[in-house]
Write a protein that holds these residues in place. Structure first.
Motif, PDB file in Angstrom:
ATOM      1  N   MET A 188       0.826  -1.204   0.000  1.00 48.02           N
ATOM      2  CA  MET A 188       0.000   0.000   0.000  1.00 48.02           C
ATOM      3  C   MET A 188       0.862   1.257   0.000  1.00 48.02           C
ATOM      4  N   LYS A 189       0.245   2.367  -0.369  1.00 48.56           N
ATOM      5  CA  LYS A 189       0.923   3.654  -0.290  1.00 48.56           C
ATOM      6  C   LYS A 189       1.236   3.955   1.180  1.00 48.56           C
ATOM      7  N   LYS A 190       2.338   4.644   1.420  1.00 48.95           N
ATOM      8  CA  LYS A 190       2.655   5.031   2.788  1.00 48.95           C
ATOM      9  C   LYS A 190       1.626   6.006   3.342  1.00 48.95           C
ATOM     10  N   SER A 191       0.917   6.677   2.444  1.00 49.42           N
ATOM     11  CA  SER A 191      -0.102   7.651   2.853  1.00 49.42           C
ATOM     12  C   SER A 191      -1.486   7.020   2.988  1.00 49.42           C
ATOM     13  N   ALA A 192      -1.601   5.711   2.771  1.00 43.17           N
ATOM     14  CA  ALA A 192      -2.904   5.047   2.743  1.00 43.17           C
ATOM     15  C   ALA A 192      -3.517   4.914   4.135  1.00 43.17           C
ATOM     16  N   VAL A 193      -4.856   4.947   4.147  1.00 43.54           N
ATOM     17  CA  VAL A 193      -5.627   4.788   5.375  1.00 43.54           C
ATOM     18  C   VAL A 193      -6.653   3.683   5.159  1.00 43.54           C
ATOM     19  N   ILE A 194      -6.792   2.796   6.146  1.00 39.10           N
ATOM     20  CA  ILE A 194      -7.772   1.708   6.093  1.00 39.10           C
ATOM     21  C   ILE A 194      -8.981   2.074   6.941  1.00 39.10           C
ATOM     22  N   ILE A 195     -10.168   1.862   6.381  1.00 40.04           N
ATOM     23  CA  ILE A 195     -11.426   2.100   7.095  1.00 40.04           C
ATOM     24  C   ILE A 195     -12.155   0.759   7.192  1.00 40.04           C
ATOM     25  N   ASN A 196     -12.506   0.360   8.408  1.00 38.77           N
ATOM     26  CA  ASN A 196     -13.180  -0.936   8.572  1.00 38.77           C
ATOM     27  C   ASN A 196     -14.461  -0.782   9.381  1.00 38.77           C
ATOM     28  N   THR A 197     -15.595  -0.949   8.697  1.00 36.18           N
ATOM     29  CA  THR A 197     -16.901  -0.995   9.368  1.00 36.18           C
ATOM     30  C   THR A 197     -17.556  -2.356   9.147  1.00 36.18           C
ATOM     31  N   ALA A 198     -16.752  -3.349   8.777  1.00 36.96           N
ATOM     32  CA  ALA A 198     -17.277  -4.687   8.465  1.00 36.96           C
ATOM     33  C   ALA A 198     -17.087  -5.617   9.656  1.00 36.96           C
ATOM     34  N   ARG A 199     -15.998  -6.366   9.673  1.00 37.36           N
ATOM     35  CA  ARG A 199     -15.675  -7.269  10.778  1.00 37.36           C
ATOM     36  C   ARG A 199     -14.181  -7.172  11.079  1.00 37.36           C
ATOM     37  N   GLY A 200     -13.835  -7.193  12.366  1.00 39.41           N
ATOM     38  CA  GLY A 200     -12.452  -7.010  12.778  1.00 39.41           C
ATOM     39  C   GLY A 200     -11.471  -8.007  12.204  1.00 39.41           C
ATOM     40  N   PRO A 201     -11.778  -9.328  12.228  1.00 37.08           N
ATOM     41  CA  PRO A 201     -10.795 -10.315  11.773  1.00 37.08           C
ATOM     42  C   PRO A 201     -10.506 -10.297  10.266  1.00 37.08           C
ATOM     43  N   ILE A 202     -11.158  -9.448   9.514  1.00 43.79           N
ATOM     44  CA  ILE A 202     -10.780  -9.276   8.108  1.00 43.79           C
ATOM     45  C   ILE A 202      -9.371  -8.698   8.029  1.00 43.79           C
ATOM     46  N   ILE A 203      -8.972  -8.010   9.080  1.00 45.48           N
ATOM     47  CA  ILE A 203      -7.622  -7.440   9.176  1.00 45.48           C
ATOM     48  C   ILE A 203      -6.797  -8.245  10.173  1.00 45.48           C
ATOM     49  N   ASP A 204      -5.570  -8.570   9.804  1.00 44.18           N
ATOM     50  CA  ASP A 204      -4.611  -9.145  10.737  1.00 44.18           C
ATOM     51  C   ASP A 204      -4.153  -8.006  11.641  1.00 44.18           C
ATOM     52  N   GLU A 205      -4.728  -7.923  12.829  1.00 43.81           N
ATOM     53  CA  GLU A 205      -4.521  -6.761  13.690  1.00 43.81           C
ATOM     54  C   GLU A 205      -3.072  -6.620  14.146  1.00 43.81           C
ATOM     55  N   LYS A 206      -2.416  -7.726  14.418  1.00 41.62           N
ATOM     56  CA  LYS A 206      -1.008  -7.668  14.817  1.00 41.62           C
ATOM     57  C   LYS A 206      -0.173  -7.047  13.702  1.00 41.62           C
ATOM     58  N   ALA A 207      -0.448  -7.453  12.459  1.00 38.21           N
ATOM     59  CA  ALA A 207       0.280  -6.895  11.314  1.00 38.21           C
ATOM     60  C   ALA A 207      -0.075  -5.429  11.098  1.00 38.21           C
ATOM     61  N   LEU A 208      -1.353  -5.082  11.351  1.00 32.56           N
ATOM     62  CA  LEU A 208      -1.772  -3.683  11.219  1.00 32.56           C
ATOM     63  C   LEU A 208      -1.031  -2.801  12.209  1.00 32.56           C
ATOM     64  N   ILE A 209      -0.953  -3.244  13.453  1.00 30.20           N
ATOM     65  CA  ILE A 209      -0.259  -2.460  14.479  1.00 30.20           C
ATOM     66  C   ILE A 209       1.191  -2.226  14.082  1.00 30.20           C
TER      67      ILE A 209
END
Length: 319
Positions: free
Chosen positions: A226-247
């Motif tokens: 992703m772009k370094k300037s990118a922002v993720i918006i999640n209003t679906a379900r939490g586990p769609i994102i690997d939260e450890k990797a996101l942090i």
């Protein structure tokens, strides 16, 4: 003949709307209210139920195999990840949800998170309250027409979200393997493949269900593309994102930020690093909520049960 309807669990102050639907149905319904937490709790309570109304309690294969009479399982909400659909289908039990009750609310919330990030409203609010009256705290901000909003999924909610974003001037792109490029183009949206939209999106809004194929759909590999300037918006379900990797991606500046209404574990741990990050906005799984949506959700979930017991077909049947 009385029909036993079990409510596995709930967090409403009262059950007026459900009771009204059952009372007006013309059926003799015994409405049992429980607060099940485990499979064992549900098995004990639901064994001889004709219908199950479910919020969060697990309706696993083991639970479903223990059911002796159930004809229908109706869930409050869009997602049915609490229910083993395959097991229900094999046993001939109808599973129904309420996919349209919060369409306006969730699309509005996603839009609010997008705008809050795009204009850095939360950051500026916090800076002013610290005594820093200086626009430079939000540098850089870019014009909307120079940025791309990408959406994952192209169902009811993302289509409505796009309708609301479109007048703001953003370029629009979507990924959904089940929707044609022509259908997306008719909505003014460019169809992209997953790897392409991950690379191109300045804001990536998630609107896919949580299923086996979408678990950790966004992971360390995706963040690195992703772009370094990118922002993720999640209003679906939490586990769609690997939260450890996101942090880790947020801490290392691999991406710019996140706006989350859902997290992998809910409620989020007070020790989560996400709560300490100024480049993260978090709301408590509230995107679905309005007073009107709450009533619609509860009435429709109860009506699913009435329709199936009467031998009718609910429009919201999944199995």
């Amino acid at each position: 003949m009385a029909f036993k309807v079990l409510l596995t669990d709930y967090e409403f102050e009262n059950l007026k709307y459900e009771e009204d639907v059952f009372a007006e149905s013309g059926l003799d319904i015994e409405f049992i209210k429980a607060q099940c937490k485990t499979e064992e709790d549900v098995i004990e309570q639901a064994k001889d139920a004709d219908a199950i109304l479910n919020q969060y309690a697990p309706i696993s294969r083991r639970v479903i195999e223990s059911l002796e009479k159930a004809k229908v399982i109706s869930r409050y909400g869009v997602g049915v990840n609490t229910i083993d659909l395959d097991a229900a289908n094999k046993k001939g039990i109808t599973v129904a949800n309420v996919p349209d009750y919060g369409m306006e609310e969730v699309s509005n919330h996603a839009l609010a998170l997008l705008l809050a990030w795009a204009r850095k409203v939360t950051l500026l609010n916090n800076e002013v309250k610290k005594g820093n009256w200086d626009f430079k705290a939000c540098v850089p901000i870019h014009r909307f027409n120079n940025q791309t909003v990408g959406v994952l999924g192209f169902g009811r909610i993302p289509r409505r979200f796009i309708e609301k974003v479109k007048p703001l001037g953003f370029k629009l792109a979507a990924y959904d393997p089940f929707v044609s490029a022509e259908d997306m183009a008719a909505a003014g949206v460019q169809k992209m493949e997953l790897d392409e939209i991950i690379r191109e999106a300045d804001y990536l809004s998630l609107h896919v269900p949580l299923i086996k194929d979408t678990f950790h759909l966004l992971n360390a590999k995706c963040f690195s593309q992703m772009k370094k300037s990118a922002v993720i918006i999640n209003t679906a379900r939490g586990p769609i994102i690997d939260e450890k990797a996101l942090i880790e991606a947020l801490e290392k500046g691999v991406i710019a930020g996140a706006a989350l209404d859902v997290t992998e574990e809910e409620p989020i741990s007070i020790d989560s690093p996400l709560l300490q990050m100024e480049n993260v906005i978090i709301t408590p799984h509230s995107a679905w909520y309005s007073e009107e949506a709450m009533v619609e959700l509860r009435q429709k979930a109860a009506k699913n049960i009435v329709q199936v017991i009467k031998g009718e077909k609910t429009p919201y049947a999944l199995t």
